[in-house]
Scaffold this motif. Structure first.
Motif, PDB file in Angstrom:
ATOM      1  N   GLY A  29      26.168  33.507  30.511  1.00  0.00           N
ATOM      2  CA  GLY A  29      26.026  34.858  29.994  1.00  0.00           C
ATOM      3  C   GLY A  29      25.685  35.909  31.030  1.00  0.00           C
ATOM      4  N   ARG A  30      25.584  35.523  32.314  1.00  0.00           N
ATOM      5  CA  ARG A  30      25.243  36.486  33.377  1.00  0.00           C
ATOM      6  C   ARG A  30      26.419  36.646  34.334  1.00  0.00           C
ATOM      7  N   ARG A  31      26.504  37.828  34.930  1.00  0.00           N
ATOM      8  CA  ARG A  31      27.619  38.121  35.830  1.00  0.00           C
ATOM      9  C   ARG A  31      27.337  37.661  37.251  1.00  0.00           C
ATOM     10  N   HIS A  32      28.271  36.910  37.801  1.00  0.00           N
ATOM     11  CA  HIS A  32      28.191  36.465  39.199  1.00  0.00           C
ATOM     12  C   HIS A  32      29.417  37.004  39.942  1.00  0.00           C
ATOM     13  N   PRO A  33      29.270  38.035  40.765  1.00  0.00           N
ATOM     14  CA  PRO A  33      30.414  38.512  41.551  1.00  0.00           C
ATOM     15  C   PRO A  33      30.919  37.412  42.486  1.00  0.00           C
ATOM     16  N   TYR A  34      32.191  37.486  42.800  1.00  0.00           N
ATOM     17  CA  TYR A  34      32.737  36.488  43.714  1.00  0.00           C
ATOM     18  C   TYR A  34      33.836  37.091  44.577  1.00  0.00           C
ATOM     19  N   VAL A  35      34.113  36.393  45.662  1.00  0.00           N
ATOM     20  CA  VAL A  35      35.263  36.689  46.512  1.00  0.00           C
ATOM     21  C   VAL A  35      36.178  35.480  46.424  1.00  0.00           C
ATOM     22  N   SER A  36      37.428  35.691  46.079  1.00  0.00           N
ATOM     23  CA  SER A  36      38.337  34.563  45.874  1.00  0.00           C
ATOM     24  C   SER A  36      38.582  33.824  47.181  1.00  0.00           C
ATOM     25  N   ALA A  37      38.863  32.539  47.037  1.00  0.00           N
ATOM     26  CA  ALA A  37      39.191  31.731  48.221  1.00  0.00           C
ATOM     27  C   ALA A  37      40.434  32.279  48.905  1.00  0.00           C
ATOM     28  N   GLN A  38      41.376  32.804  48.113  1.00  0.00           N
ATOM     29  CA  GLN A  38      42.598  33.357  48.700  1.00  0.00           C
ATOM     30  C   GLN A  38      42.275  34.502  49.648  1.00  0.00           C
ATOM     31  N   ALA A  39      41.306  35.348  49.251  1.00  0.00           N
ATOM     32  CA  ALA A  39      40.951  36.477  50.107  1.00  0.00           C
ATOM     33  C   ALA A  39      40.345  36.000  51.430  1.00  0.00           C
ATOM     34  N   VAL A  40      39.446  35.032  51.354  1.00  0.00           N
ATOM     35  CA  VAL A  40      38.795  34.562  52.586  1.00  0.00           C
ATOM     36  C   VAL A  40      39.788  33.836  53.475  1.00  0.00           C
ATOM     37  N   ARG A  41      40.685  33.074  52.865  1.00  0.00           N
ATOM     38  CA  ARG A  41      41.719  32.409  53.669  1.00  0.00           C
ATOM     39  C   ARG A  41      42.578  33.453  54.383  1.00  0.00           C
ATOM     40  N   ARG A  42      42.825  34.577  53.727  1.00  0.00           N
ATOM     41  CA  ARG A  42      43.575  35.655  54.387  1.00  0.00           C
ATOM     42  C   ARG A  42      42.778  36.205  55.568  1.00  0.00           C
ATOM     43  N   TRP A  43      41.465  36.372  55.395  1.00  0.00           N
ATOM     44  CA  TRP A  43      40.646  36.859  56.502  1.00  0.00           C
ATOM     45  C   TRP A  43      40.737  35.903  57.699  1.00  0.00           C
TER      46      TRP A  43
END
Length: 344
Positions: A29-43
């Motif tokens: 029930g709580r919000r956890h922001p995230y960064v997708s693995a696809q984005a980090v792999r692009r970095w």
């Protein structure tokens, strides 16, 4: 791997009206922001390209032909290190009876998820400079510690299985066309051998060392993400824990975690996991911890693991120093045994 986001929005989700939303998952029930693995792999890919490894060209197809849209790399893991390390799937058109080629990624990375619930802030903005009617816009941002597991299957770096007559080996296989590139691979010094019960072409260990080290160096200089003009944001890991391990088990899964109060780094969990998996890992456990990042937790961790740190079972240093040092050892050949499966 943990990155610390300070008032940032490095990975946006689908926008609503004039507001850019961050990605988040709902946990209990709580919000956890995230960064997708696809984005980090692009970095990381961009970091490798910045260090001199040309990225595999991407071709977007389908729209002009009024067919399903796809974006494919060259799917050439012999020429391009990123195709080798990150894998690909290049689906051929059924009507053309074209072959589909794919490769599982030797580098596996989970979603960088906030270790604690966070409620993003919405920033309201107005662009009124030089226009008669102001343009309204908004975006979300947050402060959070994001953690993700990763695995680097070193024996599979530069190793490409060939499918047998039954198609076994397809997850990493070379097509007939790519098999023709074996001549190029041979020019690089590649040879054929049996890998995990499957016929395979394997690049020379010097090239495989180079590619693995390149990825570690890119993580040591990690940068990227959205909204940098508004938030900048340092993406070099604030904390990273690595251990050479036989097989795909992750003994570090519960070492970096969190609760309602925020980040937890469990030295007691690490010690118990290492004991439980005795004989399955190779010391030292390498811990990269940036100075100034949660010094209170670092003091607790070093106190809990004082004996292991004293005898060198665990080493703690700056993440950049740890990653570049490991890359240097690889390039020098000191870790060549890691590029083959351990004897059982």
């Amino acid at each position: 791997m943990l990155i610390s986001v300070e008032a940032g929005a490095p990975n946006n989700g689908k926008g609503e009206d004039t507001t850019a939303r961050v990605k988040y998952a709902t946990v209990r029930g709580r919000r956890h922001p995230y960064v997708s693995a696809q984005a980090v792999r692009r970095w990381i890919r961009d970091g490798m390209a910045g260090r001199g490894a040309p990225a595999s060209p991407v071709t977007r197809v389908g729209k002009a032909q009024n067919r399903a849209q796809k974006a494919n790399t060259d799917a050439d893991p012999i020429t391009y290190a990123d195709d080798d390390l990150f894998g690909y799937m290049r689906a051929g058109a059924k009507k053309d009876d074209a072959a589909t080629t794919l490769r599982d990624s030797p580098f596996m990375l989970g979603t960088l998820m906030s270790v604690a619930p966070v409620h993003p802030t919405e920033d309201f903005g107005v662009m009124s400079r030089g226009v008669g009617e102001p343009v309204l816009h908004g975006h979300e941002f947050y402060t959070a510690d994001l953690a993700a597991p990763f695995l680097f299957d070193l024996p599979r770096v530069g190793t490409f299985t060939l499918p047998n007559a039954d198609g076994v080996g397809r997850p990493n296989y070379l097509t007939q066309e790519q098999a023709l590139q074996v001549a190029q691979a041979a020019a690089l010094g590649a040879g054929t051998e049996v890998f995990r019960g499957q016929g395979a072409v394997r690049l020379p260990v010097k090239e495989r060392r180079h590619r693995a080290a390149l990825l570690l160096e890119a993580v040591a200089h990690l940068h990227g993400g959205a909204k940098q003009a508004l938030h900048y944001g340092d993406r070099v890991p604030s904390l990273i824990v690595m251990v050479p391990f036989k097989g795909g088990v992750n003994p570090l899964a519960h070492v970096i975690t969190g609760d309602e109060g925020g980040l937890l780094v469990r030295g007691d969990v690490l010690r118990k996991e290492l004991a439980a998996w005795n004989g399955e890992w190779i010391p030292p456990v390498r811990v990269g911890w940036r100075p100034g990042f949660r010094d209170d937790l670092r003091a607790d961790f070093e106190k809990e693991c004082a004996q292991e740190i004293a005898d060198g079972t665990i080493v703690v240093d700056h993440p950049r120093t740890v990653l570049l040092g490991l890359a240097s050892e690889m390039r020098g050949g000191a870790l060549d045994a890691w590029f083959d499966d351990a004897a059982q």
